[in-house]
Motif scaffolding. Structure first.
Motif, PDB file in Angstrom:
ATOM      1  N   PHE A  41       0.814  -1.196  -0.073  1.00 26.79           N
ATOM      2  CA  PHE A  41      -0.042   0.020   0.052  1.00 26.79           C
ATOM      3  C   PHE A  41       0.863   1.012  -0.004  1.00 26.79           C
ATOM      4  O   PHE A  41       2.082   1.178   0.131  1.00 26.79           O
ATOM      5  CB  PHE A  41      -0.971  -0.043   1.299  1.00 26.79           C
ATOM      6  N   MET A  42       0.290   2.436  -0.305  1.00 24.16           N
ATOM      7  CA  MET A  42       0.776   3.615  -0.302  1.00 24.16           C
ATOM      8  C   MET A  42       0.045   4.580   0.884  1.00 24.16           C
ATOM      9  O   MET A  42      -0.977   4.282   0.786  1.00 24.16           O
ATOM     10  CB  MET A  42       1.071   4.402  -1.533  1.00 24.16           C
ATOM     11  N   SER A  43       0.840   5.638   1.515  1.00 22.82           N
ATOM     12  CA  SER A  43       0.088   6.264   2.483  1.00 22.82           C
ATOM     13  C   SER A  43       1.014   7.736   2.349  1.00 22.82           C
ATOM     14  O   SER A  43       2.402   7.859   2.053  1.00 22.82           O
ATOM     15  CB  SER A  43       0.184   5.997   3.668  1.00 22.82           C
ATOM     16  N   THR A  44       0.039   8.812   2.513  1.00 22.18           N
ATOM     17  CA  THR A  44       0.959   9.905   2.622  1.00 22.18           C
ATOM     18  C   THR A  44       1.356  10.209   4.247  1.00 22.18           C
ATOM     19  O   THR A  44       0.753   9.471   5.032  1.00 22.18           O
ATOM     20  CB  THR A  44      -0.047  11.303   2.482  1.00 22.18           C
ATOM     21  N   ILE A  45       2.418  10.830   4.710  1.00 19.40           N
ATOM     22  CA  ILE A  45       2.715  10.927   5.975  1.00 19.40           C
ATOM     23  C   ILE A  45       2.828  12.334   6.581  1.00 19.40           C
ATOM     24  O   ILE A  45       2.793  13.325   5.820  1.00 19.40           O
ATOM     25  CB  ILE A  45       3.999  10.173   6.270  1.00 19.40           C
ATOM     26  N   ARG A  46       2.449  12.458   7.960  1.00 24.54           N
ATOM     27  CA  ARG A  46       2.478  13.827   8.555  1.00 24.54           C
ATOM     28  C   ARG A  46       3.772  13.771   9.166  1.00 24.54           C
ATOM     29  O   ARG A  46       4.525  13.138   9.616  1.00 24.54           O
ATOM     30  CB  ARG A  46       1.044  13.722   9.323  1.00 24.54           C
ATOM     31  N   ASP A  47       3.845  15.074   9.688  1.00 26.07           N
ATOM     32  CA  ASP A  47       5.131  15.475  10.629  1.00 26.07           C
ATOM     33  C   ASP A  47       4.950  14.614  11.931  1.00 26.07           C
ATOM     34  O   ASP A  47       3.725  14.286  12.324  1.00 26.07           O
ATOM     35  CB  ASP A  47       5.058  16.994  11.141  1.00 26.07           C
TER      36      ASP A  47
END
Length: 88
Positions: A41-47
């Motif tokens: 899978f792919m995901s955006t990441i946060r700080d």
């Protein structure tokens, strides 16, 4: 269980490339842990902080990151961070 291949990359350089037990990533929808054999899978990441567990039961090494993407595939986990604060 087999080890997970983990890479942490910024626009400037490759920060890490190693086999580890587990990595916990600060996803934009919440933290997620990745072990060897995880579904792709792919995901955006946060700080936040990436927590790297070198062996089962070990204390994690933490690296602060800012933004980017994470991809899990059959080769392992790649975190493409906009910025990473690597301890000296």
């Amino acid at each position: 269980m087999a080890d997970l291949h983990f890479e942490l990359v910024t626009p400037e350089r490759l920060i890490r490339s190693e086999d580890v037990h587990m990595v916990v990533v600060p996803g934009s929808e919440g933290e997620f842990g990745v072990l060897a054999g995880h579904a792709p899978f792919m995901s955006t990441i946060r700080d936040g902080e990436v927590a790297i567990y070198k062996t089962a039961g070990s204390s994690p090494e933490r690296i602060a990151i800012e933004g980017g993407f994470a991809e899990v595939n059959d080769k392992g986990l790649t975190v493409l961070a906009e910025k990473a604060d690597v301890p000296a």
